[in-house]
Scaffold this motif. Structure first.
Motif, PDB file in Angstrom:
ATOM      1  N   ARG A  32      -0.253   6.970  -9.606  1.00  0.00           N
ATOM      2  CA  ARG A  32      -1.003   5.707  -9.632  1.00  0.00           C
ATOM      3  C   ARG A  32      -1.643   5.498 -11.000  1.00  0.00           C
ATOM      4  O   ARG A  32      -1.660   4.406 -11.544  1.00  0.00           O
ATOM      5  N   ARG A  33      -2.183   6.620 -11.513  1.00  0.00           N
ATOM      6  CA  ARG A  33      -2.885   6.543 -12.791  1.00  0.00           C
ATOM      7  C   ARG A  33      -1.918   6.189 -13.930  1.00  0.00           C
ATOM      8  O   ARG A  33      -2.248   5.409 -14.804  1.00  0.00           O
ATOM      9  N   PHE A  58      -2.635  -2.487 -10.148  1.00  0.00           N
ATOM     10  CA  PHE A  58      -2.824  -3.337  -8.970  1.00  0.00           C
ATOM     11  C   PHE A  58      -3.575  -4.611  -9.333  1.00  0.00           C
ATOM     12  O   PHE A  58      -4.530  -4.569 -10.114  1.00  0.00           O
ATOM     13  N   ASN A 107      -2.029  10.529  -6.902  1.00  0.00           N
ATOM     14  CA  ASN A 107      -3.093   9.966  -7.741  1.00  0.00           C
ATOM     15  C   ASN A 107      -2.628   9.834  -9.183  1.00  0.00           C
ATOM     16  O   ASN A 107      -2.868   8.832  -9.848  1.00  0.00           O
ATOM     17  N   PHE A 112      -5.432  -7.439  -6.891  1.00  0.00           N
ATOM     18  CA  PHE A 112      -5.733  -7.700  -5.478  1.00  0.00           C
ATOM     19  C   PHE A 112      -6.098  -9.173  -5.266  1.00  0.00           C
ATOM     20  O   PHE A 112      -6.538  -9.849  -6.189  1.00  0.00           O
ATOM     21  N   MET A 156      -1.074   4.252  -1.839  1.00  0.00           N
ATOM     22  CA  MET A 156      -2.455   4.282  -1.325  1.00  0.00           C
ATOM     23  C   MET A 156      -2.476   4.722   0.126  1.00  0.00           C
ATOM     24  O   MET A 156      -3.517   5.109   0.649  1.00  0.00           O
ATOM     25  N   THR A 157      -1.353   4.647   0.779  1.00  0.00           N
ATOM     26  CA  THR A 157      -1.233   5.183   2.135  1.00  0.00           C
ATOM     27  C   THR A 157       0.187   5.725   2.280  1.00  0.00           C
ATOM     28  O   THR A 157       1.107   5.281   1.574  1.00  0.00           O
ATOM     29  N   HIS A 194       0.836  -1.215   0.000  1.00  0.00           N
ATOM     30  CA  HIS A 194       0.000   0.000   0.000  1.00  0.00           C
ATOM     31  C   HIS A 194       0.865   1.256   0.000  1.00  0.00           C
ATOM     32  O   HIS A 194       0.525   2.242  -0.657  1.00  0.00           O
ATOM     33  N   ASP A 218     -11.302   6.028   2.796  1.00  0.00           N
ATOM     34  CA  ASP A 218      -9.922   5.566   2.888  1.00  0.00           C
ATOM     35  C   ASP A 218      -9.770   4.325   2.003  1.00  0.00           C
ATOM     36  O   ASP A 218     -10.451   3.320   2.206  1.00  0.00           O
ATOM     37  N   VAL A 219      -8.870   4.430   1.027  1.00  0.00           N
ATOM     38  CA  VAL A 219      -8.760   3.377   0.012  1.00  0.00           C
ATOM     39  C   VAL A 219      -8.406   2.033   0.652  1.00  0.00           C
ATOM     40  O   VAL A 219      -9.069   1.023   0.408  1.00  0.00           O
ATOM     41  N   VAL A 220      -7.369   2.041   1.476  1.00  0.00           N
ATOM     42  CA  VAL A 220      -6.897   0.778   2.056  1.00  0.00           C
ATOM     43  C   VAL A 220      -7.983   0.154   2.924  1.00  0.00           C
ATOM     44  O   VAL A 220      -8.274  -1.044   2.832  1.00  0.00           O
ATOM     45  N   LYS A 237     -10.292   4.826  -6.898  1.00  0.00           N
ATOM     46  CA  LYS A 237      -9.193   5.640  -6.370  1.00  0.00           C
ATOM     47  C   LYS A 237      -7.857   4.918  -6.535  1.00  0.00           C
ATOM     48  O   LYS A 237      -6.847   5.545  -6.832  1.00  0.00           O
ATOM     49  N   SER A 238      -7.871   3.589  -6.343  1.00  0.00           N
ATOM     50  CA  SER A 238      -6.615   2.843  -6.477  1.00  0.00           C
ATOM     51  C   SER A 238      -6.095   2.903  -7.914  1.00  0.00           C
ATOM     52  O   SER A 238      -4.916   2.779  -8.163  1.00  0.00           O
ATOM     53  N   MET A 239      -7.011   3.091  -8.861  1.00  0.00           N
ATOM     54  CA  MET A 239      -6.591   3.235 -10.258  1.00  0.00           C
ATOM     55  C   MET A 239      -6.092   4.639 -10.533  1.00  0.00           C
ATOM     56  O   MET A 239      -5.626   4.930 -11.628  1.00  0.00           O
ATOM     57  N   GLY A 240      -6.275   5.512  -9.549  1.00  0.00           N
ATOM     58  CA  GLY A 240      -5.834   6.888  -9.729  1.00  0.00           C
ATOM     59  C   GLY A 240      -6.928   7.788 -10.286  1.00  0.00           C
ATOM     60  O   GLY A 240      -6.630   8.831 -10.871  1.00  0.00           O
ATOM     61  N   ALA A 241      -8.180   7.364 -10.118  1.00  0.00           N
ATOM     62  CA  ALA A 241      -9.290   8.177 -10.640  1.00  0.00           C
ATOM     63  C   ALA A 241      -9.222   9.586 -10.065  1.00  0.00           C
ATOM     64  O   ALA A 241      -8.987   9.771  -8.871  1.00  0.00           O
TER      65      ALA A 241
END
Lengths: 227, 400
Positions: A87-88, A93, A84, A95, A60-61, A55, B392-394, B311-315
């Motif tokens: 990440r984009r 990812f 962001n 999971f 993400m954190t 993460h 919170d994403v995580v 969000k994890s994709m970076g939206a």
């Protein structure tokens, strides 16, 4: 950009959760280098901080201390929108629990991911799904797919944007051995043919054998490295 | 690709439909209540403007608002004065139609019952035609009979039975089509009003001055003899209404307005009703807003994982906000369309159930309703969208 061939460089990472007596130190001064095109497996027992590391590396954190550089760019101090953006543009990812969007078909899950990344035009969604062997479920929603199919669609989603760095958190954790093996073969092929950099978290020795390098974690630190 | 907001709405069909229905009810109420309150007032004003007259003359001591005027504040002398009104030394008046107004319950509600001379009826109704039957007391027998009996009685007590009145056409009534429908009356039926049994002798097209007319002599006999409530005055060609009103000003007990001014007067008196309807509409819209808010909030809470995936994709922030806002606006737009669509059968239902009521659905109010719905949709999305941004994403990705 002088990155000495490292796509990912983490140094002195600390991360804790909770406060006071209940405070838990999950990462304790962790250092890690990942070279471009490498398939790295991070192993360790439950609770050793593997997922938290992923993460932090995936932005993400945020770490409490230490630094992370991606593609030679220091990212620790960046604002939320810049993280962001990285990440984009740079990170994909996969999971353990797939995390497909349930109301969309497999095809639309991938298309949405490309749209979010501003890549909706010109990418071959069908080609990616065919490469992952799941074109036949493209029109199905996740609930209508098997677990193996869901994970392969999830991997296709992550790979469709061709991110420089693929972070996989126990990608085979929810799969039976046959599906797990099939997914690992796909990741290995992706790494060998496309030069895709992969960091995979796992607690399974057999899964870790697919990687080109394995590191072990214990108590929030990297213990050793095996090629 | 099916856009994510549409896919989500379609996936939760029942919730989406119920939320849109909540908005639809609010919008339907807005359009229908506005159409009812404003339509009813407009319809009354239209009827008065249909009268073939230029001025309304009434007692100066009547309040500024004559919309509810009844009784006999004017006399025969006043009628003569108005007939002789001159502008720039020339006679200004073509004719005067005096009326005596009673209030009485016919059908579902109270109505103005206009007493007028039978020959004045075409003028007062703007030439509306008879759908069935005829004018009341066509030969004016009642007025002649009453004058004869009053003369006979002198200073003595005058008693006239219902049979005498009825026998001389005094208990005849003409109503319009809407009142006929509302009270389920047709030619030949009896109506008990003003303490007497009237007979419906004619049904006219709606749209002329009042819904019920009786002989003026009867109206005066039941109220005050030789008295009038107001005069409808037709001016000669070329005489300006304002000039005629100026000429009327020295008559201290009389005042007047042009027929066109009546609408404004009616609005002044009944406009307060708009405050109530607009307040009810605002409350309904607020409830509709809460409907959407709760639905979207539930959606955001239920879909934390989905938002975390984005969000994890970076939206981008605007992508996630746009998704929540789009869902809200789609629900609001569907609700608005359904609400506007429903308001037409609702209007027809109200007019069928209460034919004396008028619901006028205008493009203006349709526009207000559409804009209100979208504003409500936008407002309702603010908090859920903010909540979505705070996820919170995580934490959300590890949710079961």
């Amino acid at each position: 950009m002088n990155d000495n061939g490292n796509i990912l460089l983490a140094s002195g990472l600390h991360k804790s959760f909770g406060r006071g007596a209940g405070k838990v130190h999950v990462l304790r001064g962790l250092d890690l280098q990942v070279r471009r095109g490498e398939f790295l497996a991070v192993m360790g027992s439950s609770g050793c901080g593997k997922s938290t590391l992923l993460h932090v590396l995936g932005l993400m954190t945020a770490a409490d201390e230490g630094s992370v550089a991606i593609d030679g760019r220091e990212v620790t101090t960046l604002c939320e929108s810049s993280r962001n953006e990285i990440r984009r543009r740079n990170i994909g990812f996969v999971f353990q629990r797939f995390n497909l969007i349930g109301v969309l078909s497999g095809y639309d899950n991938i298309l949405l991911s490309l749209k979010v990344r501003g890549l909706a035009d010109g990418r071959d969604v069908r080609g990616v799904l065919e490469a992952m062997g799941v074109w036949h479920v493209a029109r199905r929603k996740p609930a209508q797919m098997s677990m193996g199919e869901q994970q392969r669609v999830a991997a296709a989603r992550a790979l469709a944007a061709r991110p420089e760095l693929l972070l996989a958190d126990e990608p085979t954790g929810s799969l039976d051995s046959a599906n797990a093996q099939a997914l690992l073969e796909l990741l290995v092929e992706q790494n060998r043919r496309q030069g895709q950099t992969i960091v995979m978290i796992t607690h399974s020795e057999s899964v870790a054998q697919a990687a080109t390098r394995v590191v072990h974690m214990k108590d929030g630190r990297i213990l050793d490295t095996h090629a | 690709m099916v856009p994510l907001p549409l896919a989500n709405l379609w996936h939760h069909k029942l919730r989406s439909s119920l939320t849109a229905l909540g908005v639809a009810i609010g919008i339907c109420m807005l359009v229908t209540l506005s159409g009812l309150s404003r339509g009813s007032v407009d319809e009354i004003a239209d009827r008065w403007e249909a009268v073939d007259a230029d001025l309304l003359v009434f007692p100066a001591n009547a309040s500024d608002n004559i919309a509810a005027l009844s009784g006999g504040g004017l006399g025969e002398k006043d009628a003569q004065l108005v007939r002789q009104l001159a502008v720039a030394g020339h006679p200004a008046v073509e004719y005067v139609a005096p009326v005596y107004i009673h209030r009485g319950k016919i059908g579902s509600g109270a109505n103005n019952i206009f007493g007028c001379a039978p020959q004045d009826l075409p003028r007062l109704t703007g030439g509306r035609r008879f759908l069935e039957g005829r004018v009341f007391d066509p030969d004016n027998n009642c007025e002649c009979y009453l004058q004869h009996r009053i003369g006979q009685a002198g200073q003595g007590v005058l008693e006239i039975s219902d049979e005498e009145l009825a026998g001389n056409g005094g208990l005849e009534m003409v109503i319009d089509r809407r009142l006929a429908r509302d009270a389920r009356l047709k030619t030949g039926d009896k109506v008990h009003v003003l303490g007497r049994d009237f007979t419906v002798v004619g049904v006219m097209q709606e749209g002329g001055l009042a819904r019920a007319f009786i002989p003026r002599a009867t109206a005066q006999w039941l109220g005050e003899l030789d008295r009038y409530t107001m005069f409808f005055v037709k001016l000669k060609d070329g005489v300006a209404s304002q000039a005629a009103l100026e000429a009327l000003r020295p008559r201290r007990n009389l005042t007047g307005i042009t027929i066109d001014q009546y609408r404004g007067m009616l609005m002044d008196m009944l406009g307060v009703m708009y405050i109530y309807t607009d307040t009810a509409n605002a409350i309904t819209l607020a409830v509709a807003c809460l409907f959407i808010l709760v639905s979207l909030y539930t959606m955001v809470i239920q879909r934390q994982r989905e938002i975390a995936i984005l969000k994890s994709m970076g939206a981008r922030r605007r992508f996630i906000l746009g998704g929540v806002l789009s869902e809200s606006l789609i629900i609001a737009a569907l609700g608005a369309a359904a609400g506007i669509g429903l308001s037409f059968p609702a209007a027809m239902g109200i007019e069928a159930f209460r034919p004396v009521l008028t619901v006028r659905i205008t493009w203006g109010w349709i526009g207000v309703a559409a804009v209100s719905a979208l504003a409500v949709g936008g407002l309702a999305a603010i908090y859920p969208a903010w909540k979505a941004m705070k996820i919170d994403v995580v934490e959300a990705l590890t949710l079961e």
